[in-house]
Design an enzyme around this catalytic site. Structure first.
Site, PDB file in Angstrom:
ATOM      1  N   HIS A  65      13.941  25.055  54.552  1.00 46.02           N
ATOM      2  CA  HIS A  65      15.091  25.378  53.693  1.00 46.02           C
ATOM      3  C   HIS A  65      16.012  26.383  54.381  1.00 46.02           C
ATOM      4  O   HIS A  65      17.233  26.205  54.427  1.00 46.02           O
ATOM      5  CB  HIS A  65      14.618  25.966  52.363  1.00 46.02           C
ATOM      6  N   HIS A  97       7.660  24.402  54.702  1.00 42.44           N
ATOM      7  CA  HIS A  97       8.562  23.984  53.633  1.00 42.44           C
ATOM      8  C   HIS A  97       9.680  25.017  53.439  1.00 42.44           C
ATOM      9  O   HIS A  97      10.867  24.659  53.421  1.00 42.44           O
ATOM     10  CB  HIS A  97       7.777  23.804  52.336  1.00 42.44           C
ATOM     11  N   GLU A  98       9.291  26.276  53.306  1.00 33.80           N
ATOM     12  CA  GLU A  98      10.291  27.322  53.063  1.00 33.80           C
ATOM     13  C   GLU A  98      11.136  27.588  54.309  1.00 33.80           C
ATOM     14  O   GLU A  98      12.341  27.829  54.205  1.00 33.80           O
ATOM     15  CB  GLU A  98       9.609  28.603  52.580  1.00 33.80           C
TER      16      GLU A  98
END
Length: 211
Positions: free
Chosen positions: A30, A26-27
């Site tokens: 980004h 997820h990170e």
């Protein structure tokens, strides 16, 4: 109501890989999306990596295990470094995290359906990979600051949306209130359960072709 559950060692062994993978991708997503749009901030901060140690927040990880509510270290992003429309850039960066979680959940469903591993432990991890990544995706899509959904909403609505940015300083309080009152859990269940059923049905559909 807000329920605390302390997982057993067997539950921990199944949940840990799924949670670590879910938070990490997820990170990373980004940071990768921002980098592709011209922003090098995440890379300079050492966050453009799939090494979980760069992304995991110990307190947020612990709370995910015992309360089902937690977080990772936010990836630093600077929209002023992005090419073109900054609003569109921030929207894409925000969307990248939940989209990647859904992609990992879908891939896990495929692997579960293919039955490449007959070991029940690995199958249980695949199921948790589906569960955790779907939860992370949908939770982060909620339009409550500082979640990704609020940034996506800001990119979709016309105008500067200054009220949304001002609300961000109270976002954590709002989330905690929604959590403790049980409203968040009910909303999440309404959205998440159909998606989880769809993923499991997809895995079973794949399995039916190779049985």
């Amino acid at each position: 109501m807000f329920n605390i559950h302390f997982p057993s060692l067997s539950e921990l062994a199944i949940m840990l890989p799924a949670i670590v993978v879910g938070l990490t991708v997820h990170e990373f997503a980004h940071g990768w999306a921002a980098y592709m749009l011209g922003d090098n901030t995440a890379r300079q901060a050492g966050r453009l990596t799939l090494n979980p140690l760069a992304h995991i927040d110990p307190v947020g990880l612990l709370l995910l295990f015992i309360a089902g509510f937690g977080w990772a270290k936010p990836v630093p992003v600077n929209p002023f470094h992005m090419y073109g429309d900054r609003r569109r850039g921030m929207l894409l960066v925000a969307l990248a995290g939940p989209a990647t979680n859904m992609l990992v959940a879908l891939l896990s469903a495929v692997l579960l359906g293919l039955g490449l591993w007959r070991w029940p432990y690995i199958q249980a991890i695949m199921i948790q990979m589906i569960n955790i990544n779907v939860v992370l995706a949908i939770f982060n899509l909620l339009p409550v600051p500082p979640l990704d959904g609020s940034k996506i909403l800001a990119g979709l609505l016309p105008g500067r949306q200054e009220w949304l940015w001002q609300l961000e300083q109270y976002g954590t309080i709002v989330l905690l209130l929604l959590l403790f009152t049980g409203i968040l859990g009910k909303v999440m269940q309404i959205i998440i359960l159909p998606v989880l059923r769809l993923m499991i049905n997809f895995a079973q559909f794949i399995a039916s072709f190779i049985a």
